[in-house]
Scaffold this motif. Sequence first.
Motif, PDB file in Angstrom:
ATOM      1  N   MET A  53      45.231  32.290  34.707  1.00  0.00           N
ATOM      2  CA  MET A  53      44.856  31.328  35.726  1.00  0.00           C
ATOM      3  C   MET A  53      45.427  31.626  37.106  1.00  0.00           C
ATOM      4  N   ASP A  54      46.148  32.744  37.221  1.00  0.00           N
ATOM      5  CA  ASP A  54      46.603  33.178  38.532  1.00  0.00           C
ATOM      6  C   ASP A  54      45.774  34.362  39.037  1.00  0.00           C
ATOM      7  N   ALA A  55      44.760  34.765  38.275  1.00  0.00           N
ATOM      8  CA  ALA A  55      43.870  35.824  38.742  1.00  0.00           C
ATOM      9  C   ALA A  55      43.145  35.346  39.997  1.00  0.00           C
ATOM     10  N   PHE A  56      42.901  36.270  40.918  1.00  0.00           N
ATOM     11  CA  PHE A  56      42.321  35.855  42.203  1.00  0.00           C
ATOM     12  C   PHE A  56      41.622  37.043  42.860  1.00  0.00           C
ATOM     13  N   PRO A  57      40.299  37.111  42.781  1.00  0.00           N
ATOM     14  CA  PRO A  57      39.546  38.212  43.401  1.00  0.00           C
ATOM     15  C   PRO A  57      39.419  37.993  44.909  1.00  0.00           C
TER      16      PRO A  57
END
Length: 278
Positions: free
Chosen positions: A228-232
């Motif tokens: 949930m900290d992935a960020f494109p």
Amino acid sequence: MLGFLAMRAIGALEVVQGDVYARSFELEGRQGTLSVRPGPGEQLDLRVRLAGQDLTPSLIGQLVRRARRQFDLDADVQRIHRELAVDSLLQPLLAARPGLRVPGAWDGFELAIRAVLGQQITVQGAIRLASRLVAVHGRPLALPDPDWPELTHVFATPGALAVADLAALGMPASRGRTLSTVARAVLDDPQLLEPKASLQHGLEGLLRLGGIGDWTAHYIALRHMREMDAFPAADVGLLNAVALLQGQRPTARQLLARAEAWRPWRGYAAQHLWSVGN
């Protein structure tokens, strides 16, 4: 959630009608269909039809886990929104959609193929390609569901896509090669797309694959690995949303720096930003 799924529903594989999401599946060598709809209170009602066989405890467990992941049912949304609400940019978005969750994926391989198909084209264009891929390389349902006649196929297997001429579906040859690379990598390592010990560990495994860049890796990590900290940060939709909110379009580097304040919930911040204008 249903709006997100409806916009991305792959023909012959998924359908959204009213407040119901339905899809075909193949697990443990058995095919079937399922539907998810609102249940009593805050529950979801999961209904499954298995082709000519009884449900086993193992299969029931898999179906429930996958449905929970797809609908983000294990999230502590109130806590996440409370922590993100300290940021003035996100405050109006959180107020407008206080229960917003991050849609997950039913299957890691299916999601990875979707992500590659979506590289540098519109959502609608990617879904047209995905529907074509299922029609050509997916397998027909052995026993169609009379309640859901639209569901006629299950998704293509890694074995099928590893040897297929995917560029013939109408995409750049380089993207067809990436799809084949992903399929072969999953055949070599069936755990490749499963959650890892950390976001960085998961991203590193994906980025080693030819044709998988930062955007695709973060997208897979967010929607399937449930990082949930992935960020494109280079996503056009995110950059456009911030430009609309603050009147100036940031660079990907600037947005990545801005997103430091949203850790460890950058994926939820991204989902709210993607909702701007919808």
